[in-house]
Design a protein around this motif. Structure first.
Motif, short mmCIF file in Angstrom:
data_model
loop_
_atom_site.label_atom_id
_atom_site.label_comp_id
_atom_site.label_asym_id
_atom_site.label_seq_id
_atom_site.Cartn_x
_atom_site.Cartn_y
_atom_site.Cartn_z
N TRP A 72 24.30 43.50 40.94
CA TRP A 72 25.69 42.00 41.07
C TRP A 72 25.75 41.63 42.17
O TRP A 72 25.87 42.02 43.20
CB TRP A 72 26.70 43.36 40.70
CG TRP A 72 28.23 42.63 40.10
CD1 TRP A 72 28.32 41.76 39.59
CD2 TRP A 72 29.42 42.40 41.48
NE1 TRP A 72 29.86 41.02 40.28
CE2 TRP A 72 29.92 42.14 40.46
CE3 TRP A 72 29.44 43.98 42.25
CZ2 TRP A 72 31.43 41.35 41.32
CZ3 TRP A 72 30.86 43.57 42.02
CH2 TRP A 72 31.63 42.83 42.20
N ASP A 240 26.25 44.42 36.96
CA ASP A 240 25.27 44.06 37.52
C ASP A 240 24.33 42.88 37.25
O ASP A 240 25.26 42.13 37.06
CB ASP A 240 23.51 44.80 36.79
CG ASP A 240 24.18 45.08 34.83
OD1 ASP A 240 24.70 43.82 34.86
OD2 ASP A 240 23.65 45.67 34.39
N ARG A 242 24.11 40.58 34.80
CA ARG A 242 24.75 40.51 33.64
C ARG A 242 26.01 39.47 34.19
O ARG A 242 27.02 38.90 33.61
CB ARG A 242 24.56 41.40 32.80
CG ARG A 242 23.22 41.23 32.55
CD ARG A 242 22.68 42.65 31.00
NE ARG A 242 23.51 44.14 31.70
CZ ARG A 242 23.21 45.41 31.44
NH1 ARG A 242 23.53 45.14 29.55
NH2 ARG A 242 23.61 46.13 31.66
N GLN A 247 29.67 34.49 34.94
CA GLN A 247 30.55 35.75 34.13
C GLN A 247 30.67 36.62 34.54
O GLN A 247 31.93 37.63 34.50
CB GLN A 247 28.90 36.34 33.43
CG GLN A 247 28.48 35.57 32.71
CD GLN A 247 29.22 34.88 31.56
OE1 GLN A 247 30.08 35.54 30.90
NE2 GLN A 247 29.45 33.51 31.76
#
Length: 604
Positions: A72, A240, A242, A247
Motif C-alpha cells: 500500500w 495493499d 489495490r 483508490q
C-alpha cells in the motif's frame, strides 16, 4: 595535559563513540564524520568514524532489487522502482546503509542481516506469523542475476520473474540458525506519553537475557516501532496496492491538497474542514539504534570462568538513559536517569555498572544539564557533555549522597572501586585536578570554573561520556538508594535509583506502593518488577527488537543455549550469500565484503 586532546600530533583511526576529537592542526573532519551519514562508496567503508552498521554490498543489493509492488503506497508518488523507495520514503532518501523496505516491514521477505530478539504486539494471534517468518528460522529467496540485472530496481524480487532473466537463478539465503524471536503482548500506552504505561511510573521496556557466546562479539541493537492507525473511518487495518493512487481512502496534503478539505453533511457546501493528512506517516515504522556494544563470554580461553564474573548467578546491567538539557529541551527524550532505576537482585547476583553518552548534544549552559566540560572540538561553545557517576545515599527523599565512604555497602566493593564510581577515573590527586581555591583564583565566573577540565569535582576532567565501572558483587541483603551528584539538580531533575538485595532463590513481589515483599521460593529474579525476559509494557501496536552482530561490555548468560554463535566464521561473498557472512548465531561478526576493519561505533 588537556584530556580532551587524545591525538595532539595528528589523526588516528578513532571510533564513532560520542566523543568529539580535537586535533593539532584544527581539522574538524573527524567530528564531521561522527555526525554525517556514511558515503555510498566502497572507499569509505572502513572509516570507523562514520559508524557503519550494514555493509556496502547489502545496500547495493537493496538498490538493485525491485521494490514490492503489492504494498500500500496510498496516493504517494514513489520516485523509484527499487527497494529504497517506499511509502514512507518516496524519494529513496538514505540513512546509513540500511535498506528502507527491510527497515519498514516485518517480517521481511528477503535477506536481513538483523537477528530477531523479540516482538512485542497488541495482537497475540500474529505471533505465529512473526516467529515462523523470521529469518532466525527461515531462509529467504533472492534472484542471483550473475551481473545481468544490475541497476535501480532491475533485479526481480520473485522466483517467477527471476526465471525469465537469462542466466539468472533463484537462490536462498540461509536462516540465521537461531531460535524464533520471543513474542509477547504489551501493555496499553497512550501516544505521546514517552512510553509510560498504565498507572505506573516506569516506561515500557523489554528485559533481554543475553545469549551465550563462546568468543567476544561486537553487536548493535535496533528497535523498531510500528504505529498502526485505525483513526480514519472505512480504512481497513490491512491494505495493499489495490488501494493506491486514486483508490486510496486517505488523501495527502501535498499530493491531493484539495481533497483534504471535506464538507460536513447537512451544512452548506462552504462548511468544509481542512485536515492535516500525510499519507507517508500513516501506519509508519520508527526506528532507533544503539552504539556498538560487546557481548563477552563468561569463560576464558582455558574454559575457566573469568575472575570478574566468578560466582555471579546472574549479571544485571545498570545503565544511564536521557540526554543533556531540561525537560523541555530533551523532549521527546528524557532528562538523565538510571535504567533500570529499580533493580531487584539476589545475594548471589551481580550488577555491571556501565553507561554511555554523547558529547554531540546541543549546546547547553550549566543550568541545563549541570556543568561539564566544553565541547572538546570547540572551546568557545557552551557545554554539550554527558557525564554520570553513582554514589550511595541514605534516604531516597534526600538530594545528597552519604558523604561518609565507610557507609558505602550496597556493593561488596573496595575503596578504589567506590572512588572510580564517584569520580569516573579522574586523577583527583593529580596536578590537573584543582581545588576550589585554585579554580577561583584562575576563573572569574562560576560557569568557567565548572566547565574547565581542571574541575574534577564536577566530573569535568573525565575525557569521555563512556564509563565501565565493572561487575559488582552485592552487599548485605536489604534496600539501597543511590544518586548521581552531577545530574541531580535538587528540584524536579532527580537522578536516583534503588537496589533491593534479596536472599537467594527468592521470588520478589512488588507491592502497589513500590515496596518489596519476599514471596515463595523460585529461580527467577526480576528488574522493575518484571521477570527476566518479560515485558514491562509496550506501545499499543508492535515493537520489533533485533541485534546486528557487527561493540560497554555485556556478559552472556551462564547457561549454555543451542547454536548461539559458537565458532561462527567470516565467509567470503559468494553467489549464495553476497553479504559474506556465515549463517548461525547471535555471535557472528557483521560480514564485510571488502575485508577491512569492521564493527564501527555509532548511530546509522
Amino acid at each position: 595535559a588537556n584530556p580532551f586532546v587524545p591525538n595532539p600530533n595528528g589523526q588516528l583511526c578513532i571510533a564513532r563513540d560520542g566523543t568529539p576529537v580535537r586535533v593539532a592542526d584544527g581539522n574538524n573532519g573527524l567530528n564531521a564524520e561522527a555526525t554525517d551519514t556514511i558515503p555510498d562508496n566502497a572507499n569509505d567503508q572502513d572509516d570507523m568514524r562514520y559508524g557503519r552498521h550494514e555493509t556496502f554490498a547489502y545496500y547495493q543489493e537493496c538498490k538493485n532489487r525491485e521494490r514490492n509492488q503489492g504494498l500500500w503506497a496510498a496516493d504517494q508518488d514513489l520516485n523509484g522502482n527499487d527497494a529504497r523507495t517506499t511509502r514512507q520514503n518516496p524519494n529513496a532518501n538514505r540513512n546509513g546503509l540500511e535498506c528502507p523496505e527491510e527497515s519498514e516491514y516485518y517480517p521481511y521477505w528477503h535477506y536481513s542481516p538483523w537477528k530477531d530478539v523479540a516482538v512485542v504486539t497488541n495482537d497475540a494471534a500474529r505471533c505465529t506469523l512473526y516467529q515462523t517468518e523470521s529469518q532466525n528460522v527461515k531462509g529467504k529467496g533472492r534472484c542471483n542475476c550473475n551481473g545481468n540485472c544490475n541497476g535501480n530496481g532491475n533485479q526481480p524480487n520473485n522466483a517467477q520473474a527471476c526465471a525469465a532473466v537469462a542466466g539468472a537463478e533463484w537462490v536462498e539465503d540461509a536462516a540465521h540458525g537461531l531460535p524464533p524471536p520471543e513474542c509477547l503482548v504489551g501493555a496499553y500506552s497512550r501516544q505521546n506519553h514517552l512510553g509510560n504505561v498504565g498507572a505506573g511510573v516506569n516506561a515500557a521496556g523489554y528485559n533481554w537475557t543475553l545469549p551465550e557466546v563462546q568468543t567476544e562479539q561486537t553487536c548493535v541493537l535496533r528497535i523498531r516501532y510500528n504505529m498502526t492507525s485505525t483513526d480514519f473511518g472505512g480504512v481497513p487495518q490491512t491494505a495493499d496496492a489495490r488501494l493506491n493512487g486514486a483508490q486510496s481512502p486517505l488523501k495527502d496534503n501535498d499530493e491531493n491538497e484539495a481533497l483534504t478539505y471535506i464538507p460536513i453533511n447537512g451544512m452548506s457546501q462552504k462548511s468544509q474542514l481542512g485536515f492535516a493528512v500525510n499519507t507517508d506517516q500513516y501506519a509508519r515504522t520508527f526506528e532507533d539504534r544503539s552504539y556498538m556494544f560487546k557481548i563477552k563470554p563468561r569463560t576464558g580461553a582455558n574454559g575457566r570462568v573469568l575472575q570478574e564474573v566468578d560466582g555471579c548467578k546472574k549479571i544485571y546491567n545498570l545503565n544511564v538513559r536521557g540526554k543533556r538539557g531540561n525537560i523541555v529541551q530533551t523532549y521527546p527524550a528524557v532528562e538523565y536517569d538510571f535504567t533500570p532505576d529499580h533493580l531487584l537482585v539476589e545475594k548471589s547476583d551481580c550488577i555491571h555498572t556501565q553507561w554511555t553518552g554523547s558529547d554531540y548534544n546541543p549546546n547547553r549552559d550549566g543550568n541545563n544539564g549541570e556543568a561539564g566540560p566544553y565541547a572538546s572540538n570547540n572551546q568557545n561553545k557552551d557545554t554539550k557533555s554527558d557525564r554520570s557517576n553513582i554514589i550511595q545515599m541514605n534516604v531516597a527523599g534526600d538530594n545528597m549522597p552519604s558523604m561518609d565512604s565507610s557507609s558505602y555497602n550496597m556493593f561488596n566493593a573496595d575503596a578504589e572501586t567506590w572512588h572510580r564510581l564517584a569520580f569516573l577515573d579522574q586523577d583527583v590527586d593529580g596536578a590537573e585536578c584543582w581545588t576550589f581555591d585554585q579554580l577561583q583564583n584562575e576563573y572569574n565566573n562560576r560557569d568557567e570554573r565548572e566547565e574547565t577540565y581542571h574541575n574534577c569535582m564536577k566530573l569535568s576532567g573525565s575525557a569521555t561520556p563512556h564509563f565501565d565501572g565493572g561487575v559488582q558483587r552485592m552487599g548485605a541483603e536489604g534496600g539501597y538508594e543511590y544518586i548521581s551528584s552531577r545530574n541531580n539538580n535538587f528540584s524536579n531533575r532527580g537522578m536516583k535509583g534503588r537496589i533491593d538485595v534479596l536472599s537467594d532463590n527468592t521470588t520478589p513481589e512488588v507491592q502497589p506502593d513500590g515496596t518489596i515483599a519476599a514471596g515463595g521460593s523460585g529461580s527467577e529474579s526480576s528488574s522493575s518488577g518484571v521477570s527476566a525476559g518479560g515485558v514491562s509494557g509496550a506501545a499499543i501496536a508492535g515493537i520489533a527488537v533485533g541485534v546486528l552482530a557487527v561493540g560497554g561490555f555485556l556478559y552472556s548468560r551462564n547457561k549454555k543455549s543451542g547454536n548461539s554463535g559458537a565458532g561462527a566464521k567470516m565467509a567470503a561473498p559468494n553467489a549464495v550469500n553476497p553479504y559474506g557472512g556465515a549463517a548461525g548465531g547471535y555471535g557472528q561478526q557483521a560480514p564485510n565484503p571488502y575485508y577491512g576493519q569492521q564493527g564501527q561505533q555509532g548511530r546509522y
